[in-house]
Design an enzyme around this catalytic site. Structure first.
Site, PDB file in Angstrom:
ATOM      1  N   ARG A  46      38.047  38.784  37.580  1.00 10.98           N
ATOM      2  CA  ARG A  46      37.507  37.614  36.863  1.00 10.98           C
ATOM      3  C   ARG A  46      38.365  36.426  37.270  1.00 10.98           C
ATOM      4  O   ARG A  46      39.584  36.432  37.078  1.00 10.98           O
ATOM      5  CB  ARG A  46      37.585  37.854  35.353  1.00 10.98           C
ATOM      6  CG  ARG A  46      37.222  36.652  34.475  1.00 10.98           C
ATOM      7  CD  ARG A  46      35.766  36.256  34.652  1.00 10.98           C
ATOM      8  NE  ARG A  46      35.330  35.361  33.585  1.00 10.98           N
ATOM      9  CZ  ARG A  46      35.557  34.053  33.552  1.00 10.98           C
ATOM     10  NH1 ARG A  46      36.238  33.473  34.530  1.00 10.98           N
ATOM     11  NH2 ARG A  46      35.090  33.330  32.548  1.00 10.98           N
ATOM     12  N   GLU A  54      26.289  31.202  33.359  1.00 13.02           N
ATOM     13  CA  GLU A  54      25.735  32.552  33.273  1.00 13.02           C
ATOM     14  C   GLU A  54      24.543  32.675  34.217  1.00 13.02           C
ATOM     15  O   GLU A  54      23.948  31.678  34.633  1.00 13.02           O
ATOM     16  CB  GLU A  54      25.308  32.853  31.831  1.00 13.02           C
ATOM     17  CG  GLU A  54      26.447  32.847  30.832  1.00 13.02           C
ATOM     18  CD  GLU A  54      27.442  33.974  31.086  1.00 13.02           C
ATOM     19  OE1 GLU A  54      27.022  35.072  31.495  1.00 13.02           O
ATOM     20  OE2 GLU A  54      28.647  33.751  30.872  1.00 13.02           O
ATOM     21  N   ARG A  88      38.927  43.888  33.459  1.00 16.59           N
ATOM     22  CA  ARG A  88      38.946  43.161  34.725  1.00 16.59           C
ATOM     23  C   ARG A  88      40.302  42.481  34.945  1.00 16.59           C
ATOM     24  O   ARG A  88      40.943  42.042  33.984  1.00 16.59           O
ATOM     25  CB  ARG A  88      37.841  42.100  34.751  1.00 16.59           C
ATOM     26  CG  ARG A  88      36.446  42.661  34.622  1.00 16.59           C
ATOM     27  CD  ARG A  88      35.399  41.554  34.538  1.00 16.59           C
ATOM     28  NE  ARG A  88      35.593  40.688  33.377  1.00 16.59           N
ATOM     29  CZ  ARG A  88      34.737  39.728  33.006  1.00 16.59           C
ATOM     30  NH1 ARG A  88      33.652  39.504  33.725  1.00 16.59           N
ATOM     31  NH2 ARG A  88      34.974  38.996  31.937  1.00 16.59           N
TER      32      ARG A  88
END
Length: 234
Positions: A46, A54, A88
């Site tokens: 990330r 998004e 992540r």
């Protein structure tokens, strides 16, 4: 026992702080990628301190394309900062000397994630894109992804519609779905969608920006960074 816990924490912090060299093998969206490190170790990354639109937001697909064009199939270096609740690795990503996270901001493909941002240079990169109306800043009222996610969570999980709802037609694969193009309208400068598709046909940067924003099937943003006809608009 307390000393052992402290030593464990310090060791974990040092491991997280170590740079990681890996090859990018997948891009999920404008701030998430997957890479392979030594020993074929798969790492979900990330991008730190930024937040990209998004997938179902305007410019979500374009942001993904911009990140993919920069790093897919290339060797990068991660500078890990922490690990998020999804497991992540949250990291700055470097392609040579290029700060990929910062570049996404400069191209108008992400916001500074101010809740987590510590790099003041990121604010400048975002301000640069905003001042030129680049990428998502072409929209006069862009919605930050954290606001978008919050609004989605506030929507009822189920609701009884008062009338039948037509199901949408099956969508094309994600990689070929363009961002929504706003309804064409005549600009104050008199621009309109009149069939131009190439940079050689544009008379000014302002006209190129109009075509990129409102007109379909144009071929003036080959690298998908939100800046049309870069020789003219840089």
């Amino acid at each position: 026992m307390k000393l052992l816990s402290i030593l464990s924490f310090v060791l974990a912090a040092n491991v997280m702080a170590a740079d990681i060299s890996c090859k990018v093998v997948g891009v999920s969206d404008g701030d998430t990628l997957t890479c392979l490190a030594a020993g074929n170790q798969s790492i979900k990354v990330r991008l730190a301190q930024i937040d990209a639109p998004e997938k179902n937001q305007p410019f979500g697909e374009r942001s993904k394309q911009a990140l993919s064009a920069m790093v897919y199939g290339k060797q990068v270096v991660l500078q890990p900062e922490t690990r998020d609740r999804y497991g992540r690795t949250v990291a700055k990503v470097f392609l040579g000397d290029l700060d990929v996270n910062r570049q996404q901001l400069r191209k108008g493909m992400a916001w500074v994630y101010r809740q987590y941002s510590r790099d003041s240079g990121y604010d400048g990169a975002e301000a640069f894109a905003k001042s030129y109306g680049t990428g998502l800043w072409a929209d006069p009222n862009p919605v930050a992804p954290w606001v978008w996610r919050h609004e989605k969570r506030q929507m009822p999980a189920t609701s009884a519609p008062s009338r039948p709802i037509a199901l949408p037609a099956p969508s094309a694969p994600a990689s070929s779905v363009p961002d929504p193009i706003l309804k064409p309208r005549r600009s104050a400068a008199g621009f309109s969608c009149s069939g131009k598709v190439h940079c050689s046909q544009m008379v000014s940067c302002e006209e190129a920006k109009y075509y990129l924003r409102y007109c379909p099937n144009v071929k003036i943003d080959g690298d998908h960074d939100g800046v049309p006809c870069e020789k003219m608009c840089r």
